[in-house]
Design an enzyme around this catalytic site. Sequence first.
Site, PDB file in Angstrom:
ATOM      1  N   SER A  11     -12.534  11.024 -40.130  1.00 32.44           N
ATOM      2  CA  SER A  11     -12.180  12.373 -39.690  1.00 32.44           C
ATOM      3  C   SER A  11     -10.897  12.794 -40.398  1.00 32.44           C
ATOM      4  O   SER A  11      -9.841  12.154 -40.221  1.00 32.44           O
ATOM      5  CB  SER A  11     -11.947  12.387 -38.178  1.00 32.44           C
ATOM      6  OG  SER A  11     -11.209  13.547 -37.826  1.00 32.44           O
ATOM      7  N   HIS A  36     -16.048  13.661 -41.776  1.00 36.83           N
ATOM      8  CA  HIS A  36     -16.071  14.399 -40.511  1.00 36.83           C
ATOM      9  C   HIS A  36     -14.946  15.425 -40.517  1.00 36.83           C
ATOM     10  O   HIS A  36     -13.773  15.078 -40.757  1.00 36.83           O
ATOM     11  CB  HIS A  36     -15.889  13.416 -39.351  1.00 36.83           C
ATOM     12  CG  HIS A  36     -16.096  14.006 -37.989  1.00 36.83           C
ATOM     13  ND1 HIS A  36     -17.341  14.186 -37.435  1.00 36.83           N
ATOM     14  CD2 HIS A  36     -15.198  14.465 -37.085  1.00 36.83           C
ATOM     15  CE1 HIS A  36     -17.187  14.719 -36.217  1.00 36.83           C
ATOM     16  NE2 HIS A  36     -15.904  14.888 -35.987  1.00 36.83           N
ATOM     17  N   ASP A  38     -13.073  18.234 -38.325  1.00 38.97           N
ATOM     18  CA  ASP A  38     -12.876  18.704 -36.947  1.00 38.97           C
ATOM     19  C   ASP A  38     -12.328  20.124 -36.938  1.00 38.97           C
ATOM     20  O   ASP A  38     -11.152  20.341 -37.219  1.00 38.97           O
ATOM     21  CB  ASP A  38     -11.908  17.771 -36.206  1.00 38.97           C
ATOM     22  CG  ASP A  38     -12.595  16.496 -35.758  1.00 38.97           C
ATOM     23  OD1 ASP A  38     -12.065  15.406 -36.025  1.00 38.97           O
ATOM     24  OD2 ASP A  38     -13.673  16.601 -35.147  1.00 38.97           O
ATOM     25  N   MET A  40     -11.239  23.272 -34.890  1.00 39.37           N
ATOM     26  CA  MET A  40     -10.814  23.627 -33.538  1.00 39.37           C
ATOM     27  C   MET A  40     -10.257  25.052 -33.564  1.00 39.37           C
ATOM     28  O   MET A  40      -9.527  25.427 -34.492  1.00 39.37           O
ATOM     29  CB  MET A  40      -9.725  22.661 -33.051  1.00 39.37           C
ATOM     30  CG  MET A  40     -10.176  21.206 -33.040  1.00 39.37           C
ATOM     31  SD  MET A  40      -8.889  20.134 -32.361  1.00 39.37           S
ATOM     32  CE  MET A  40      -9.486  18.531 -32.925  1.00 39.37           C
ATOM     33  N   HIS A  69     -17.746  19.416 -37.190  1.00 35.76           N
ATOM     34  CA  HIS A  69     -17.742  19.357 -35.718  1.00 35.76           C
ATOM     35  C   HIS A  69     -17.041  20.603 -35.216  1.00 35.76           C
ATOM     36  O   HIS A  69     -15.817  20.711 -35.299  1.00 35.76           O
ATOM     37  CB  HIS A  69     -16.987  18.082 -35.310  1.00 35.76           C
ATOM     38  CG  HIS A  69     -16.822  17.895 -33.831  1.00 35.76           C
ATOM     39  ND1 HIS A  69     -15.970  16.931 -33.328  1.00 35.76           N
ATOM     40  CD2 HIS A  69     -17.383  18.511 -32.763  1.00 35.76           C
ATOM     41  CE1 HIS A  69     -16.020  16.971 -31.997  1.00 35.76           C
ATOM     42  NE2 HIS A  69     -16.867  17.905 -31.643  1.00 35.76           N
ATOM     43  N   MET A  71     -15.507  22.550 -32.609  1.00 39.73           N
ATOM     44  CA  MET A  71     -14.940  22.568 -31.270  1.00 39.73           C
ATOM     45  C   MET A  71     -14.408  23.992 -31.058  1.00 39.73           C
ATOM     46  O   MET A  71     -13.199  24.269 -31.123  1.00 39.73           O
ATOM     47  CB  MET A  71     -13.817  21.522 -31.130  1.00 39.73           C
ATOM     48  CG  MET A  71     -14.365  20.110 -31.005  1.00 39.73           C
ATOM     49  SD  MET A  71     -13.121  18.829 -31.222  1.00 39.73           S
ATOM     50  CE  MET A  71     -13.152  18.707 -33.011  1.00 39.73           C
ATOM     51  N   MET A 140     -18.506  12.475 -27.297  1.00 39.12           N
ATOM     52  CA  MET A 140     -17.041  12.403 -27.359  1.00 39.12           C
ATOM     53  C   MET A 140     -16.583  11.232 -26.510  1.00 39.12           C
ATOM     54  O   MET A 140     -16.921  11.144 -25.323  1.00 39.12           O
ATOM     55  CB  MET A 140     -16.421  13.700 -26.855  1.00 39.12           C
ATOM     56  CG  MET A 140     -16.637  14.925 -27.722  1.00 39.12           C
ATOM     57  SD  MET A 140     -16.154  14.713 -29.422  1.00 39.12           S
ATOM     58  CE  MET A 140     -14.398  14.426 -29.244  1.00 39.12           C
ATOM     59  N   ASP A 178     -16.985   9.686 -31.173  1.00 37.38           N
ATOM     60  CA  ASP A 178     -15.855  10.380 -31.770  1.00 37.38           C
ATOM     61  C   ASP A 178     -14.649  10.340 -30.834  1.00 37.38           C
ATOM     62  O   ASP A 178     -14.654  10.949 -29.773  1.00 37.38           O
ATOM     63  CB  ASP A 178     -16.280  11.838 -32.023  1.00 37.38           C
ATOM     64  CG  ASP A 178     -15.194  12.669 -32.682  1.00 37.38           C
ATOM     65  OD1 ASP A 178     -15.488  13.815 -33.073  1.00 37.38           O
ATOM     66  OD2 ASP A 178     -14.066  12.180 -32.818  1.00 37.38           O
TER      67      ASP A 178
HETATM   68  C1  DX5 Z   1     -11.346  15.489 -31.247  1.00 38.87           C
HETATM   69  C2  DX5 Z   1     -11.375  14.886 -32.627  1.00 38.87           C
HETATM   70  C3  DX5 Z   1     -10.822  13.444 -32.676  1.00 38.87           C
HETATM   71  C4  DX5 Z   1     -10.908  12.860 -34.056  1.00 38.87           C
HETATM   72  C5  DX5 Z   1     -10.914  11.358 -34.015  1.00 38.87           C
HETATM   73  O1  DX5 Z   1     -10.239  15.211 -30.575  1.00 38.87           O
HETATM   74  O2  DX5 Z   1     -12.724  14.882 -32.993  1.00 38.87           O
HETATM   75  O3  DX5 Z   1     -11.571  12.682 -31.782  1.00 38.87           O
HETATM   76  O4  DX5 Z   1     -12.044  13.234 -34.692  1.00 38.87           O
HETATM   77  O5  DX5 Z   1      -9.618  10.965 -33.793  1.00 38.87           O
HETATM   78  P1  DX5 Z   1      -9.214   9.407 -33.647  1.00 38.87           P
HETATM   79  O6  DX5 Z   1     -10.201   8.603 -34.453  1.00 38.87           O
HETATM   80  O7  DX5 Z   1      -7.817   9.336 -34.202  1.00 38.87           O
HETATM   81  O8  DX5 Z   1      -9.306   9.125 -32.194  1.00 38.87           O
HETATM   82 ZN    ZN Z   2     -14.894  15.325 -34.210  1.00 37.80          ZN
END
Ligand code: DX5
Ligand code: ZN
Length: 226
Positions: A11, A36, A38, A40, A69, A71, A140, A178
């Site tokens: 990620s 990946h 993320d 947001m 992903h 969010m 998650m 994740d």
């Molecule tokens: C949502 C994100 C995190 C990230 C992974 O919060 O999706 O979960 O990808 O982060 P680590 O691997 O550092 O927990």
């Molecule tokens: Zn993610």
Amino acid sequence: MVTPSPRLAPSILAADFTRLGEQVQAAELAGASQIHIDVMDGRFVEPITMGQIVVSAVKRVTHLPLDVHLMTVDPDHLIPSFREAGADWITVHAEASPDPMRSVAAIHALGAKAGLSVKPNTPLDSIIHLLPAIDLLLIMTVEPGFGGQPLIPHTLEKVRAAASLRESQNYGFAISVDGGINISTIADAAQAGASIFVVGSAVYNTAASVAENMARLKQALEGEKA
Ligand code: DX5
Ligand code: ZN
């Protein structure tokens, strides 16, 4: 269903954005299966992280599939532009999409793989009707929003339940986990039935290089298979 070989999905949330291209290439060189990303929006979750411009930049530096992903609230209006930017997999949250089946159909209509994500407290029952339609179930294992959080143990029960449902109903979706996936938790997640492992702070940190961290995660996974 034959257990798919494990896929590490770094990620970039945890990457050094002052040299993002190098960090993505280091992950590819170290054996990542996908990247990946993320996204947001500051509404579905508190932070605002990255958007289409980052997806298209990452697309230019790697041949790996981009696993986006979302969010975000109301993700449907974002699907076309993220596909256009280079997303190969687009995952929406069941808690954010007004009609997840419609979101999945929209992602498939654009030729991408469709993922559905559920937060730790969202029961599997609430999305059972969607499982036949998706390519990816992103469970998650932390509350979405920030990297570096510890894995919430009860979420692995959901992985187990999803995996056994997949076997009994002969569904085709892959299970991704994740949040809080690292050398101490990855084997348990694999044993529970996950085959895709989103890893942020376990790959991108100051303790070791991307290559060393990826090698350690692979070793930890091998240990589970032994
Ligand atoms: C949502 C994100 C995190 C990230 C992974 O919060 O999706 O979960 O990808 O982060 P680590 O691997 O550092 O927990
Ligand atoms: Zn993610």
